[in-house]
Design a protein around this motif. Structure first.
Motif, mmCIF file in Angstrom:
data_model
loop_
_atom_site.group_PDB
_atom_site.id
_atom_site.type_symbol
_atom_site.label_atom_id
_atom_site.label_comp_id
_atom_site.label_asym_id
_atom_site.label_seq_id
_atom_site.Cartn_x
_atom_site.Cartn_y
_atom_site.Cartn_z
ATOM 1 N N GLU A 1 0.763 -1.441 0.028
ATOM 2 C CA GLU A 1 0.180 -0.039 -0.012
ATOM 3 C C GLU A 1 1.012 1.158 -0.089
ATOM 4 O OE1 GLU A 1 -3.767 2.114 0.201
ATOM 5 O OE2 GLU A 1 -3.000 0.317 -0.527
ATOM 6 N N GLU A 2 1.864 1.114 0.647
ATOM 7 C CA GLU A 2 3.116 2.338 0.650
ATOM 8 C C GLU A 2 3.460 2.542 -0.331
ATOM 9 O OE1 GLU A 2 6.322 4.768 0.932
ATOM 10 O OE2 GLU A 2 6.468 2.599 0.410
ATOM 11 N N ALA A 3 3.855 1.738 -1.211
ATOM 12 C CA ALA A 3 4.495 1.623 -2.468
ATOM 13 C C ALA A 3 3.638 2.108 -3.461
ATOM 14 C CB ALA A 3 5.121 0.106 -3.172
ATOM 15 N N ARG A 4 2.345 1.793 -3.517
ATOM 16 C CA ARG A 4 1.150 2.102 -4.435
ATOM 17 C C ARG A 4 0.894 3.476 -4.343
ATOM 18 N NH1 ARG A 4 -4.008 3.083 -4.869
ATOM 19 N NH2 ARG A 4 -4.475 2.876 -2.555
ATOM 20 N N LEU A 5 0.746 3.866 -3.190
ATOM 21 C CA LEU A 5 0.433 5.423 -2.973
ATOM 22 C C LEU A 5 1.454 6.370 -3.148
ATOM 23 C CD1 LEU A 5 -1.774 4.631 0.297
ATOM 24 C CD2 LEU A 5 -2.799 5.181 -1.890
ATOM 25 N N TRP A 6 2.521 5.996 -2.605
ATOM 26 C CA TRP A 6 3.923 6.748 -3.160
ATOM 27 C C TRP A 6 3.939 6.943 -4.717
ATOM 28 C CZ3 TRP A 6 7.699 9.545 -0.874
ATOM 29 C CH2 TRP A 6 8.831 9.650 -1.411
ATOM 30 N N SER A 7 3.906 5.728 -5.385
ATOM 31 C CA SER A 7 4.011 5.905 -6.724
ATOM 32 C C SER A 7 2.799 6.907 -7.496
ATOM 33 C CB SER A 7 3.621 4.412 -7.538
ATOM 34 O OG SER A 7 4.828 3.643 -7.323
ATOM 35 N N GLU A 8 1.540 6.582 -6.842
ATOM 36 C CA GLU A 8 0.385 7.469 -7.428
ATOM 37 C C GLU A 8 0.801 9.083 -7.040
ATOM 38 O OE1 GLU A 8 -4.245 8.621 -6.920
ATOM 39 O OE2 GLU A 8 -3.525 6.776 -6.033
ATOM 40 N N LEU A 9 1.385 9.372 -5.928
ATOM 41 C CA LEU A 9 1.635 10.749 -5.795
ATOM 42 C C LEU A 9 2.713 11.312 -6.510
ATOM 43 C CD1 LEU A 9 1.927 12.086 -1.871
ATOM 44 C CD2 LEU A 9 3.744 12.388 -3.462
ATOM 45 N N HIS A 10 3.863 10.622 -6.906
ATOM 46 C CA HIS A 10 4.760 11.116 -7.456
ATOM 47 C C HIS A 10 4.492 11.156 -8.950
ATOM 48 C CE1 HIS A 10 7.747 12.105 -4.739
ATOM 49 N NE2 HIS A 10 7.685 11.163 -4.099
ATOM 50 N N GLY A 11 3.609 10.047 -9.545
ATOM 51 C CA GLY A 11 2.992 10.116 -10.769
ATOM 52 C C GLY A 11 2.305 11.338 -11.100
ATOM 53 N N LEU A 12 1.431 12.069 -10.080
ATOM 54 C CA LEU A 12 0.577 12.987 -10.075
ATOM 55 C C LEU A 12 1.705 14.491 -10.308
ATOM 56 C CD1 LEU A 12 -2.224 12.405 -7.797
ATOM 57 C CD2 LEU A 12 -2.488 12.898 -9.975
ATOM 58 N N ILE A 13 2.737 14.161 -9.367
ATOM 59 C CA ILE A 13 3.633 15.374 -9.383
ATOM 60 C C ILE A 13 4.357 15.426 -10.948
ATOM 61 C CG2 ILE A 13 6.023 16.291 -8.229
ATOM 62 C CD1 ILE A 13 3.622 16.688 -6.455
#
Length: 149
Positions: A11-23
Motif C-alpha cells: 500500500e505504501e508503494a502504491r500510494l507513493w507511486s500515485e503521488l509522484h505520478g501526479l507530481i
C-alpha cells in the motif's frame, strides 16, 4: 529481523507511486506554484512536507530499533511550519531527492526492526500510507486544475 507487513508495504508503494505520478504531470513551474493548499502551499511544498515526515519517521524507527525511543507529545502544526520554512526555498529537484532519500531510509529502518510494535506501526502508517492518502485527493484535484489552465 522480521519482514515488514507485506500488505502495508504494498500500500505504501502504491500510494507513493500515485503521488509522484501526479507530481510528474506538473511542469516544474506549476509544481512550485502556490494553490495546492489554501495556506499557500505548492505541490513542491507537499513533497517537502511528506519527505520531512518520512525523515522524522526514519529517525524514530531507528530509536525504536535500538530501544532509545520515548513516546512524547509532538506539536504537529509547529513541525509542519518548521518543515515548510526550512524547505520553502529549496528547488523541486532537491525536494524530490530529499523525499526519495527519506523514504528509502524509513523503509530500511522499518525492515531492520526486530519485531512489530504499535508505536512503529503508527509512525509507519501516519507518515507513509495514511499520510499519502490524506493528501492525494487534493493533489489529484490540483493537478486537474493546473492542467486545465
Amino acid at each position: 529481523m522480521r519482514p515488514p507487513d507485506d500488505l502495508l508495504i504494498a500500500e505504501e508503494a502504491r500510494l507513493w507511486s500515485e503521488l509522484h505520478g501526479l507530481i510528474d504531470r506538473l511542469p516544474a513551474h506549476r509544481a512550485s506554484e502556490p494553490g495546492y493548499f489554501e495556506e499557500g502551499w505548492s505541490a513542491k511544498d507537499l513533497v517537502a512536507h511528506i519527505g520531512s515526515w518520512l525523515a522524522e519517521a526514519g529517525v524514530v524507527l531507528e530509536r525504536i530499533r535500538f530501544g532509545t525511543y520515548r513516546a512524547q507529545e509532538i506539536d504537529i502544526d509547529a513541525m509542519n511550519a518548521s518543515f515548510l520554512a526550512s524547505m520553502r526555498d529549496v528547488g523541486l529537484s532537491d525536494v524530490r531527492a530529499q523525499a526519495i532519500a527519506a523514504r528509502e531510509r524509513m523503509l530500511r529502518a522499518w525492515g531492520a526492526l526486530p519485531e512489530a510494535s504499535a508505536e512503529a506501526g503508527r509512525w509507519i502508517d501516519k507518515t507513509g500510507p495514511a499520510h499519502y492518502a490524506e493528501h492525494l485527493p487534493r493533489l489529484r484535484a490540483w493537478v486537474e486544475e493546473v492542467s486545465d489552465r
